[in-house]
Design a protein around this motif. Structure first.
Motif, PDB file in Angstrom:
ATOM      1  N   GLN A 111       5.957  12.479 102.258  1.00 35.91           N
ATOM      2  CA  GLN A 111       5.719  13.846 102.709  1.00 35.91           C
ATOM      3  C   GLN A 111       4.826  13.812 103.953  1.00 35.91           C
ATOM      4  OE1 GLN A 111       7.315  15.954 100.859  1.00 35.91           O
ATOM      5  NE2 GLN A 111       6.611  17.950 101.568  1.00 35.91           N
ATOM      6  N   SER A 112       5.192  14.541 104.975  1.00 34.79           N
ATOM      7  CA  SER A 112       4.333  14.550 106.166  1.00 34.79           C
ATOM      8  C   SER A 112       3.465  15.804 106.137  1.00 34.79           C
ATOM      9  CB  SER A 112       5.190  14.520 107.425  1.00 34.79           C
ATOM     10  OG  SER A 112       5.537  15.835 107.787  1.00 34.79           O
ATOM     11  N   ASP A 113       2.381  15.796 106.906  1.00 30.00           N
ATOM     12  CA  ASP A 113       1.532  16.990 106.932  1.00 30.00           C
ATOM     13  C   ASP A 113       1.847  17.861 108.145  1.00 30.00           C
ATOM     14  OD1 ASP A 113       0.561  15.444 108.924  1.00 30.00           O
ATOM     15  OD2 ASP A 113      -1.485  15.283 108.138  1.00 30.00           O
ATOM     16  N   ARG A 114       3.036  17.664 108.669  1.00 30.44           N
ATOM     17  CA  ARG A 114       3.444  18.461 109.810  1.00 30.44           C
ATOM     18  C   ARG A 114       3.678  19.908 109.426  1.00 30.44           C
ATOM     19  NH1 ARG A 114       8.220  16.072 113.374  1.00 30.44           N
ATOM     20  NH2 ARG A 114       7.190  14.242 114.199  1.00 30.44           N
ATOM     21  N   LYS A 115       3.185  20.790 110.246  1.00 31.65           N
ATOM     22  CA  LYS A 115       3.511  22.204 110.067  1.00 31.65           C
ATOM     23  C   LYS A 115       4.130  22.670 111.369  1.00 31.65           C
ATOM     24  CE  LYS A 115      -0.264  22.958 106.826  1.00 31.65           C
ATOM     25  NZ  LYS A 115       0.370  22.495 105.649  1.00 31.65           N
ATOM     26  N   THR A 116       5.437  22.819 111.295  1.00 29.55           N
ATOM     27  CA  THR A 116       6.205  23.050 112.516  1.00 29.55           C
ATOM     28  C   THR A 116       6.595  24.512 112.656  1.00 29.55           C
ATOM     29  OG1 THR A 116       7.109  20.824 112.362  1.00 29.55           O
ATOM     30  CG2 THR A 116       8.318  22.373 113.749  1.00 29.55           C
ATOM     31  N   ILE A 117       6.571  24.991 113.872  1.00 23.02           N
ATOM     32  CA  ILE A 117       7.094  26.322 114.138  1.00 23.02           C
ATOM     33  C   ILE A 117       8.190  26.179 115.188  1.00 23.02           C
ATOM     34  CG2 ILE A 117       5.329  26.784 115.867  1.00 23.02           C
ATOM     35  CD1 ILE A 117       5.395  29.644 115.210  1.00 23.02           C
ATOM     36  N   CYS A 118       9.275  26.909 114.921  1.00 21.54           N
ATOM     37  CA  CYS A 118      10.396  26.907 115.855  1.00 21.54           C
ATOM     38  C   CYS A 118      10.371  28.261 116.554  1.00 21.54           C
ATOM     39  CB  CYS A 118      11.687  26.708 115.053  1.00 21.54           C
ATOM     40  SG  CYS A 118      13.174  26.808 116.022  1.00 21.54           S
ATOM     41  N   VAL A 119      10.030  28.256 117.833  1.00 19.60           N
ATOM     42  CA  VAL A 119       9.830  29.524 118.546  1.00 19.60           C
ATOM     43  C   VAL A 119      11.033  29.898 119.411  1.00 19.60           C
ATOM     44  CG1 VAL A 119       7.298  29.433 118.623  1.00 19.60           C
ATOM     45  CG2 VAL A 119       8.610  28.402 120.460  1.00 19.60           C
ATOM     46  N   SER A 120      11.167  31.196 119.630  1.00 18.28           N
ATOM     47  CA  SER A 120      12.199  31.714 120.518  1.00 18.28           C
ATOM     48  C   SER A 120      11.610  31.906 121.908  1.00 18.28           C
ATOM     49  CB  SER A 120      12.718  33.058 120.008  1.00 18.28           C
ATOM     50  OG  SER A 120      13.391  32.871 118.779  1.00 18.28           O
ATOM     51  N   SER A 121      12.467  31.819 122.909  1.00 20.30           N
ATOM     52  CA  SER A 121      11.999  31.976 124.289  1.00 20.30           C
ATOM     53  C   SER A 121      12.641  33.175 124.986  1.00 20.30           C
ATOM     54  CB  SER A 121      12.291  30.697 125.083  1.00 20.30           C
ATOM     55  OG  SER A 121      13.670  30.377 124.994  1.00 20.30           O
ATOM     56  N   GLN A 122      13.714  33.711 124.389  1.00 22.36           N
ATOM     57  CA  GLN A 122      14.401  34.870 124.966  1.00 22.36           C
ATOM     58  C   GLN A 122      14.955  35.738 123.834  1.00 22.36           C
ATOM     59  OE1 GLN A 122      17.461  32.732 127.300  1.00 22.36           O
ATOM     60  NE2 GLN A 122      16.309  33.239 129.153  1.00 22.36           N
ATOM     61  N   VAL A 123      15.285  36.999 124.150  1.00 20.35           N
ATOM     62  CA  VAL A 123      16.061  37.805 123.207  1.00 20.35           C
ATOM     63  C   VAL A 123      17.524  37.562 123.572  1.00 20.35           C
ATOM     64  CG1 VAL A 123      16.558  40.111 122.330  1.00 20.35           C
ATOM     65  CG2 VAL A 123      14.245  39.561 123.114  1.00 20.35           C
ATOM     66  N   PHE A 139      22.815  38.033 126.516  1.00 22.29           N
ATOM     67  CA  PHE A 139      21.397  37.943 126.865  1.00 22.29           C
ATOM     68  C   PHE A 139      20.803  39.327 127.029  1.00 22.29           C
ATOM     69  CE2 PHE A 139      18.401  37.824 130.532  1.00 22.29           C
ATOM     70  CZ  PHE A 139      17.384  37.117 129.927  1.00 22.29           C
ATOM     71  N   THR A 140      19.627  39.542 126.476  1.00 24.12           N
ATOM     72  CA  THR A 140      18.940  40.822 126.678  1.00 24.12           C
ATOM     73  C   THR A 140      17.784  40.682 127.665  1.00 24.12           C
ATOM     74  OG1 THR A 140      19.512  41.529 124.462  1.00 24.12           O
ATOM     75  CG2 THR A 140      17.729  42.725 125.546  1.00 24.12           C
ATOM     76  N   ARG A 141      16.822  39.815 127.329  1.00 23.24           N
ATOM     77  CA  ARG A 141      15.702  39.649 128.265  1.00 23.24           C
ATOM     78  C   ARG A 141      14.877  38.404 127.923  1.00 23.24           C
ATOM     79  NH1 ARG A 141      10.652  40.866 126.235  1.00 23.24           N
ATOM     80  NH2 ARG A 141      10.492  42.364 124.527  1.00 23.24           N
ATOM     81  N   ASN A 142      14.073  38.018 128.894  1.00 16.95           N
ATOM     82  CA  ASN A 142      13.131  36.927 128.664  1.00 16.95           C
ATOM     83  C   ASN A 142      11.991  37.395 127.776  1.00 16.95           C
ATOM     84  OD1 ASN A 142      14.268  34.877 130.215  1.00 16.95           O
ATOM     85  ND2 ASN A 142      13.317  35.630 132.102  1.00 16.95           N
ATOM     86  N   LEU A 143      11.411  36.489 127.010  1.00 20.16           N
ATOM     87  CA  LEU A 143      10.158  36.800 126.329  1.00 20.16           C
ATOM     88  C   LEU A 143       9.017  36.515 127.309  1.00 20.16           C
ATOM     89  CD1 LEU A 143      10.599  35.346 122.723  1.00 20.16           C
ATOM     90  CD2 LEU A 143      11.045  37.651 123.550  1.00 20.16           C
ATOM     91  N   SER A 144       7.971  37.311 127.198  1.00 18.56           N
ATOM     92  CA  SER A 144       6.785  37.058 128.022  1.00 18.56           C
ATOM     93  C   SER A 144       6.021  35.881 127.418  1.00 18.56           C
ATOM     94  CB  SER A 144       5.892  38.301 128.035  1.00 18.56           C
ATOM     95  OG  SER A 144       5.424  38.548 126.712  1.00 18.56           O
ATOM     96  N   ALA A 145       5.079  35.329 128.187  1.00 18.98           N
ATOM     97  CA  ALA A 145       4.236  34.251 127.643  1.00 18.98           C
ATOM     98  C   ALA A 145       3.489  34.768 126.407  1.00 18.98           C
ATOM     99  CB  ALA A 145       3.262  33.769 128.708  1.00 18.98           C
ATOM    100  N   ALA A 146       3.056  36.033 126.457  1.00 22.39           N
ATOM    101  CA  ALA A 146       2.324  36.615 125.315  1.00 22.39           C
ATOM    102  C   ALA A 146       3.204  36.661 124.070  1.00 22.39           C
ATOM    103  CB  ALA A 146       1.852  38.020 125.666  1.00 22.39           C
ATOM    104  N   GLU A 147       4.493  36.940 124.267  1.00 24.18           N
ATOM    105  CA  GLU A 147       5.394  37.016 123.115  1.00 24.18           C
ATOM    106  C   GLU A 147       5.706  35.622 122.557  1.00 24.18           C
ATOM    107  OE1 GLU A 147       7.801  41.146 124.185  1.00 24.18           O
ATOM    108  OE2 GLU A 147       8.347  39.286 125.203  1.00 24.18           O
ATOM    109  N   ILE A 148       5.664  34.613 123.404  1.00 25.76           N
ATOM    110  CA  ILE A 148       5.875  33.244 122.912  1.00 25.76           C
ATOM    111  C   ILE A 148       4.637  32.786 122.133  1.00 25.76           C
ATOM    112  CG2 ILE A 148       6.292  30.839 123.587  1.00 25.76           C
ATOM    113  CD1 ILE A 148       7.865  31.933 126.029  1.00 25.76           C
ATOM    114  N   VAL A 149       3.463  32.961 122.742  1.00 27.82           N
ATOM    115  CA  VAL A 149       2.214  32.602 122.071  1.00 27.82           C
ATOM    116  C   VAL A 149       2.034  33.457 120.808  1.00 27.82           C
ATOM    117  CG1 VAL A 149      -0.315  32.638 122.334  1.00 27.82           C
ATOM    118  CG2 VAL A 149       1.124  31.871 124.233  1.00 27.82           C
ATOM    119  N   GLY A 150       2.409  34.731 120.908  1.00 28.59           N
ATOM    120  CA  GLY A 150       2.255  35.666 119.790  1.00 28.59           C
ATOM    121  C   GLY A 150       3.017  35.238 118.546  1.00 28.59           C
ATOM    122  N   GLN A 151       4.168  34.598 118.723  1.00 31.38           N
ATOM    123  CA  GLN A 151       4.930  34.138 117.556  1.00 31.38           C
ATOM    124  C   GLN A 151       4.094  33.163 116.722  1.00 31.38           C
ATOM    125  OE1 GLN A 151       9.166  32.982 118.475  1.00 31.38           O
ATOM    126  NE2 GLN A 151       8.563  33.645 120.508  1.00 31.38           N
TER     127      GLN A 151
END
Ligand code: SAH
Ligand code: SF4
Length: 368
Positions: A111-123, A139-151
């Motif tokens: 078992q690894s102690d990795r905690k992974t998040i798979c983030v989106s970059s666009q809608v 395609f709808t739109r790009n995500l802002s940096a805030a929306e990427i970090v926010g995830q």
């Protein structure tokens, strides 16, 4: 009025320098930036009013121009192996998906102690790969940096876990949103931000060769994954329209360029689709290509996407394909276990939600 309805900028998407500039222009000392970022990334306050080492007038001034969160949590989908998918609503009523994978068995079975998040970059996604839910409604739109970090911040808040691994393998093509991608990477990797080691961050791309070169020059040791899915142009052309623009030769030139700038091995991702790209000939060519750039190969049997009629090959075919790659001395993985379907088929939850709410029309079947 909630922060989400305000016509202000999210603090989550600002670098230390951006904030220092704001404070300097406002006649304040630049060290205020450090204080604000400590409240955001370490104390994890939800409101600017909680930043109590700033004077009340300064907090008010800050609130007039900025807010903290851009998104709200609307749905969670879990699966047996505790991989969870979150649906977040953005300030404009669009939706984005983020997947949390708490731990997985390593190659040695431990078992690894990795905690992974798979983030989106666009809608959505403009690249329209024929097997992918994200590309289905365009395609709808790009995500802002805030929306990427926010995830990331949302997932840590909901799960109570600390994420230590990030993959840009959610909705969208990160390299088609390279400006916001790089800004988010700076916030994620900096000591004043989320402070995650660049070696624990993987950006996945369908092969935008010029942008790969540009990202290679970003001076932190992030990892790169290429969604290859076809070992020759004729096969890749069938399922990935992006290949018409940047063919395998140009793509691999950009990978050589990447290797001049980064030490980490590149990963080649390869979805196995019955009768499309799963021949043993493709396997041999894939092995040669991987060897040429000292890459590892991750094989992923196709996961069913509603509305698409591709089929995953039998386990025997998957193993035989894997054996050819491994037999050529390439480090390779084959993910057969269930539960990852929630992960790989990113884009489906959002598609359902936006279709149900009439935000986008039901997608036209984009199969063979
Ligand atoms: N646009 C980037 C980042 C998104 S990554 C890219 O394509 O690399 C999304 C990953 O999920 C890609 O590797 C993609 O090929 C994979 N994927 C998409 N649809 C899938 C499906 N039906 N089954 C398995 N993997 C899939
Ligand atoms: Fe876009 Fe990647 Fe899906 Fe292709 S695989 S449609 S590039 S998200």
């Amino acid at each position: 009025m909630s922060a989400i309805e305000k016509n202000t900028t999210s603090l989550l998407g600002l670098s230390k320098k951006d904030l220092e500039t704001f404070f300097t222009n406002a006649g304040e000392k630049p060290y205020r930036a450090k204080q604000v970022q400590e409240w955001i990334f370490q104390q994890r306050v939800q409101e600017i009013s909680e930043m109590t080492n700033l004077s009340a007038p300064l907090r008010e001034r800050l609130s007039a121009e900025f807010h903290l969160s851009d998104m709200t949590h609307v749905e969670t989908k879990g699966s047996a192996d505790t991989t969870r998918k979150f649906l977040f609503r953005l300030h404009d009523g669009r939706y984005v998906e983020t997947v949390f994978i708490p731990a997985s068995k390593g190659l040695n079975g431990r078992q690894s102690d990795r905690k992974t998040i798979c983030v989106s970059s666009q809608v959505g996604c403009a690249f329209g790969c024929k097997f992918c839910a994200s590309g289905l409604a365009g395609f709808t739109r790009n995500l802002s940096a805030a929306e990427i970090v926010g995830q990331m911040m949302m997932v840590e808040k909901i799960t109570g876990d600390t994420i230590n691994n990030i993959v840009f393998m959610g909705m969208g093509e990160p390299l088609a949103n390279i400006k916001n991608l790089i800004q988010s990477l700076e916030i994620i990797t900096s000591h004043w931000g989320l402070n995650i080691g660049a070696r624990h961050i993987t950006v996945s791309t369908s092969g935008l060769a010029p942008a790969i070169k540009k990202l290679a020059e970003f001076p932190v040791p992030i990892r790169l994954a290429i969604s290859l899915h076809g070992a020759t142009d004729d096969v890749r052309d069938l399922i990935m329209p992006v290949n018409k623009k940047w063919q395998i030769k140009e793509l691999f030139e950009s990978l050589h360029y990447w290797r001049k700038h980064k030490k980490q091995k590149i990963s080649l991702e390869y979805i196995l689709i019955q009768g499309v790209n799963d021949s043993m000939e493709q396997a041999s060519i894939l092995a040669k290509r991987a060897k040429g750039i000292n890459a590892k190969v991750n094989l992923i049997p196709y996961n069913t996407v509603e509305g698409l009629d591709w089929v995953r090959p039998s386990e025997e075919v998957c193993y035989a394909f894997r054996d050819i790659i491994a037999g050529a001395g390439i480090n390779t993985t084959l993910r057969l276990e269930k539960g990852h379907d929630i992960n790989a088929a990113c884009g489906q939850l959002r598609l359902k939600k936006e279709t149900a709410e009439g935000i986008i029309p039901a997608p036209v079947k984009a199969g063979r």
